[in-house]
Design an enzyme around this catalytic site. Structure first.
Site, PDB file in Angstrom:
ATOM      1  CE1 TYR A  31      10.016  45.045  30.710  1.00 47.95           C
ATOM      2  CE2 TYR A  31      11.570  45.508  32.490  1.00 47.95           C
ATOM      3  CZ  TYR A  31      10.271  45.386  32.029  1.00 47.95           C
ATOM      4  OH  TYR A  31       9.213  45.607  32.887  1.00 47.95           O
TER       5      TYR A  31
ATOM      6  CD  GLU B  73       4.326  46.805  39.638  1.00 44.29           C
ATOM      7  OE1 GLU B  73       3.218  46.254  39.490  1.00 44.29           O
ATOM      8  OE2 GLU B  73       4.664  47.385  40.686  1.00 44.29           O
TER       9      GLU B  73
ATOM     10  CG  ASP C  33       7.861  42.724  31.582  1.00 51.56           C
ATOM     11  OD1 ASP C  33       8.071  42.002  30.595  1.00 51.56           O
ATOM     12  OD2 ASP C  33       7.148  43.750  31.548  1.00 51.56           O
TER      13      ASP C  33
ATOM     14  CD  GLU D 259       4.578  40.892  31.849  1.00 48.81           C
ATOM     15  OE1 GLU D 259       5.406  41.257  32.665  1.00 48.81           O
ATOM     16  OE2 GLU D 259       4.883  40.349  30.778  1.00 48.81           O
TER      17      GLU D 259
ATOM     18  CG  HIS E  93      17.957  44.461  34.890  1.00 49.64           C
ATOM     19  ND1 HIS E  93      16.962  45.168  35.504  1.00 49.64           N
ATOM     20  CD2 HIS E  93      17.743  43.165  35.208  1.00 49.64           C
ATOM     21  CE1 HIS E  93      16.183  44.338  36.176  1.00 49.64           C
ATOM     22  NE2 HIS E  93      16.634  43.124  36.010  1.00 49.64           N
TER      23      HIS E  93
ATOM     24  NE  ARG F   6       7.506  50.006  32.526  1.00 56.43           N
ATOM     25  CZ  ARG F   6       6.750  49.292  31.695  1.00 56.43           C
ATOM     26  NH1 ARG F   6       7.072  48.031  31.440  1.00 56.43           N
ATOM     27  NH2 ARG F   6       5.696  49.823  31.124  1.00 56.43           N
TER      28      ARG F   6
ATOM     29  CG  ASP G 219       9.654  44.929  36.051  1.00 50.92           C
ATOM     30  OD1 ASP G 219       8.791  44.038  36.247  1.00 50.92           O
ATOM     31  OD2 ASP G 219       9.453  45.905  35.319  1.00 50.92           O
TER      32      ASP G 219
END
Length: 853
Positions: A319, A101, A97, A9, A366, A321, A99
């Protein structure tokens, strides 16, 4: 040689990963999302604009809720670059990532780039050499249900925001927005303020004592009087009424007791000892990191996440989040090694500690937020890369200490409660209580103590020793102090406590907490007062309307269920189209489209949703607060007065409202405009003093012409001539020789400026609006645009002997720093503006450039 294209990203993430992959890899970034639903038809190519008419705000609600996607102008250059790299690649690795998004970005890249080479999905929890190599060697397939969950969330947000916001424009005020998660979060703040408004303060008194033995002094508080508990703050309800059978003391009672106990004998009536054990806190997940950074560092959620993002991209943490508190075996091993090395084997438990899932919807695959790698980088490494006082270093220190502490032994000690009795001269029996705690083995507390949401509360793990005391032992009263108290309304939410509440209710997810709060503040539904979030009257209007006419959409359980439904879609357990149909068109209950119909809109009374009763005036007329287009104001019959912008809703009592209404106004008529014959008014407004030509006609949509006073002007002293001159703004200076378009001088939100088409340049003073010439304006417009709000340097050091660029010292948001316009370096603790030389600054900047590669 084969070439593998890896897309992530962000450029920072790409630079770090590039260090760990070989020459046969090319690492590039998408710079965030490359596609989105357009905001309006004009964003589409002209040939496709008819498609917009077939949709509801870019979503085809009649054909499977298919969204229109475009590549925005800001992403087109990057997409072209990625396509060029793809031409030379034999394989494509999508390393965004792991997740919703990130998975969606990977899918959009796949859809837009249309690769003809094999595609791999590469995921990792940390950016370290071993993690990146393992991810490259063990790719997986794209997680389609996760993509569907993200797309569904985007569609929900688009339909709710674009359907409900116009209702607010028409019934509250223009420019407002509603949000599927933002609105329930705003309601939390408004409900707390309502509790504060409704709170009835109750007065009560108490008695504090200082007792002494030969071993030392200690404080105690009166708890019982003749066998009845003495009333404290927690014994009163929000209505100010006392709950239960309690002895409520007045200050006169407390003074009388203190006098009556003077010279009395006191005895230790009871000593109660209990073992104290405190287990370590779990490692951080997103919400607890934001809460703790708010408590300990006074960071907002957005600032915390920005620092964490840079730490992740720099390879310092996993990570950021996540809603899990799990640690991998590698992380546990690293933390346990550090415990032994730093604190000794006596602080290490025999078995590793594990922490189960705590947040709703937590994903066990996670990890918690922890230092990255098989061996955690020391805090000095973060200080060397980001600066010793940087946000990144301070957040890394929290994460490092919390992770290590989570693998340490329990803290052990003893809790002690001592009750002391004495009789007044008139035989009233008083019983005082003292509490203490001693820590016999600090365990994890040697590394970490958690902060508190209550600034007045002692830390849960604080040691408060008492001198040795035995039952029957006599003690002396050194001091007896009557104390007067009043109950307080519940505290307003801070960013940290709001995140905690959102998580408790299941509203939002780790990736959204910071943006929810940022939106609430940006939309002026709340303002910061210290660390407290104070809702505005605008928020009261919006929440009141939504509660009455869109009750489901600000209901906490309904919003939490929507989050759970999105999780079910991500798990492949929920079909998307039936779910969106029920939301938008209804299924046994009204859907959103019905609630925003014209018939429904007619039911909303704008005056009612924008009015808040304060009380009655002496004439029997109601005094009402209203949220107006130009700010909140009070209304009492024909009288009106602006509510000061820094006055919180719970502070607007009837007495304060009357003071505001009775205050003299500086509004006055200056005279008549000779050209129009209209009166010229000088007025005080929400955004400062201004002059106005004529009065507004209630039957016309046309507004009177207005102009703000210059900062050098005074409302009480402005003359008619000055007002008429102000009303000539914007002033046309002349026309530009290139295209014949007018050049104007005018005043704006950020100060005075000249404007030619889309080009604008700032003026130094407001007075220049009337004096700047055409030649001066043309010269200004020929110069490069300066960044808005850029501050002048505090000190110019000269040209860098290495690069030839000018080095200056500036005062930034987070303190002093040196810059050459491209590279910035924060001041170290030992550095000051007076001691920094050109040579020293050049060396520091060179070090920073070398680290950045």
């Amino acid at each position: 040689m084969t070439k593998k294209l890896v897309i992530v990203e962000s450029p920072a993430k790409a630079r770090t990963i590039n260090r760990y992959l070989g020459d046969d890899y090319v690492v590039e970034s998408s710079v965030g999302h490359i596609r989105d639903i357009p905001s309006r038809a004009a964003d589409l190519p002209e040939s496709k604009r008819d498609r917009w008419k077939e949709t509801r705000f870019g979503v085809d609600v009649d054909h499977g809720y298919t969204p229109i996607y475009i590549v925005p102008d800001s992403s087109r250059k990057q997409v072209r670059l990625l396509k060029q790299h793809l031409k030379d690649a034999d394989e494509l690795y999508l390393a965004t990532d792991e997740d919703r998004e990130g998975e969606a970005i990977a899918w959009h890249l796949l859809e837009e780039l249309k690769p003809k080479v094999p595609v791999r999905r590469m995921v990792f929890q940390e950016i370290t050499a071993s993690a990146i190599r393992e991810a490259a060697e063990n790719p997986r397939e794209l997680d389609v249900p996760l993509v569907q969950a993200q797309e569904t969330r985007r569609i929900l947000d688009r339909l709710f925001g674009y359907e409900v916001s116009p209702v607010l424009w028409r019934r509250v005020q223009k420019g407002l927005s509603a949000g599927r998660v933002q609105s329930p979060a705003t309601r939390i703040l408004v409900e707390r303020e309502r509790e504060r408004i409704a709170h009835v303060s109750a007065g009560y008194a108490g008695l504090k004592a200082i007792f002494a033995t030969d071993a030392g002094e200690f404080p105690a508080t009166l708890k019982e009087l003749d066998g009845r508990r003495v009333a404290e703050g927690s014994d009163f309800g929000p209505d100010g009424e006392l709950k239960g059978d309690r002895a409520r003391l007045s200050i006169e009672d407390a003074v009388a007791l203190a006098t009556g106990l003077s010279g009395s004998d006191f005895t230790v009536a009871q000593v109660e000892r209990k073992p104290y054990t405190r287990k370590p806190y779990p490692p951080f997940r997103t919400s607890t990191l934001q809460q703790e950074a708010g408590r300990k560092l006074r960071f907002g959620a957005r600032r915390t996440m920005s620092a964490a993002q840079r730490l992740y991209e720099g390879g310092f943490i996993t990570y950021m989040r996540t809603d899990s508190t799990n640690l991998s075996a590698t992380a546990i091993s690293a933390a346990r090694s550090l415990v032994t090395d730093r604190y000794g084997a006596s602080f290490l438990p025999n078995q590793p500690r594990s922490y189960g899932k705590q947040a709703k919807g937590a994903q066990e695959a996670h990890e918690a937020i922890r230092p990255a790698g098989e061996r955690f980088q020391d805090m000095d490494a973060a200080a060397a890369q980001f600066g010793p006082t940087s946000d990144e270093t301070r957040v890394y220190e929290l994460i490092w200490m919390r992770t290590v502490a989570s693998q340490m032994k329990d803290a052990k000690g003893e809790s002690l409660v001592v009750r002391i009795s004495g009789d007044t001269h008139d035989a009233q029996t008083c019983r005082f209580q003292a509490s203490g705690r001693t820590i016999t083995f600090p365990g994890f507390l040697r590394a970490y103590v958690e902060g508190s949401d209550d600034p007045d509360a002692a830390l849960d793990d604080q040691e408060t020793p008492l001198p040795p005391l035995d039952e029957g032992e006599g003690v002396r009263a050194v001091e007896l102090e009557p104390t007067e108290h009043a109950t307080k309304p519940p505290a307003r939410y801070t960013e940290a406590s709001l995140v905690k509440r959102l998580e408790e209710l299941g509203i939002g997810r780790p990736s959204t907490y910071a943006s929810i709060i940022a939106t609430i503040l940006d939309r002026e539904y709340a303002r910061k007062q210290g660390t407290a979030l104070v809702p505005t009257w605008r928020a009261f209007s919006v929440v009141g309307l939504l509660e009455q006419y869109f009750s489901d959409y600000v209901d906490y359980a309904f919003t939490a269920k929507m989050e759970a439904d999105l999780d079910r879609i991500a798990a492949g357990e929920q079909d998307v189209v039936p779910y969106l149909d029920a939301f938008y068109k209804g299924n046994g209950h009204p859907g959103l489209v019905e609630l925003v119909s014209e018939d429904a809109l007619e039911q909303i009374d704008p005056k009612a949703v924008n009015s808040f009763p304060i009380g009655m005036g002496e004439d029997g007329e109601p005094i009402v607060a209203r949220a107006g287009q130009y700010g909140p104001y009070l209304e009492h019959g024909e009288r009106r007065a602006s509510i000061p912008p820094d006055l919180a809703p719970d502070e607007l009592t009837l007495e304060r409202a009357l003071e505001i209404l009775d205050a003299p106004s500086d509004d006055r008529v200056l005279g008549t405009d000779p050209e129009t014959g209209l009166e010229v008014h000088a007025k005080a407004g929400r955004f400062g003093p201004y002059v106005q030509l004529g009065e507004r006609d209630p039957d016309s949509k046309e507004k009177p012409k207005t102009a703000s006073l210059f900062k050098t002007m005074n409302l009480a002293e402005i003359t008619l001539d000055e007002a008429l001159q102000l009303l000539t703004i914007p002033r046309e200076i002349g026309v530009h020789p290139d295209d014949g378009a007018p050049i104007e001088a005018l005043n704006g939100r950020y100060g005075p400026y000249v404007k030619w088409g889309k080009e604008s340049r700032s003026l130094e003073t407001e007075e220049q609006i009337f004096s700047v010439t055409l030649d001066e304006a043309l010269e200004l417009l020929s110069k490069p645009r300066q960044r808005r709000g850029a501050k002048p340097p505090l000190k110019e050091l000269g040209k860098d002997p290495v690069t030839g660029k000018e080095i200056v010292i500036k005062d930034g948001r987070y303190g002093l720093y040196m810059t050459d316009g491209e590279t910035n370096v924060s001041f170290r603790k030992a550095e000051s503006i007076d001691t920094i030389t050109l040579e020293h600054a050049s060396e520091r900047l060179a070090e920073k450039r070398a680290k950045k590669g």
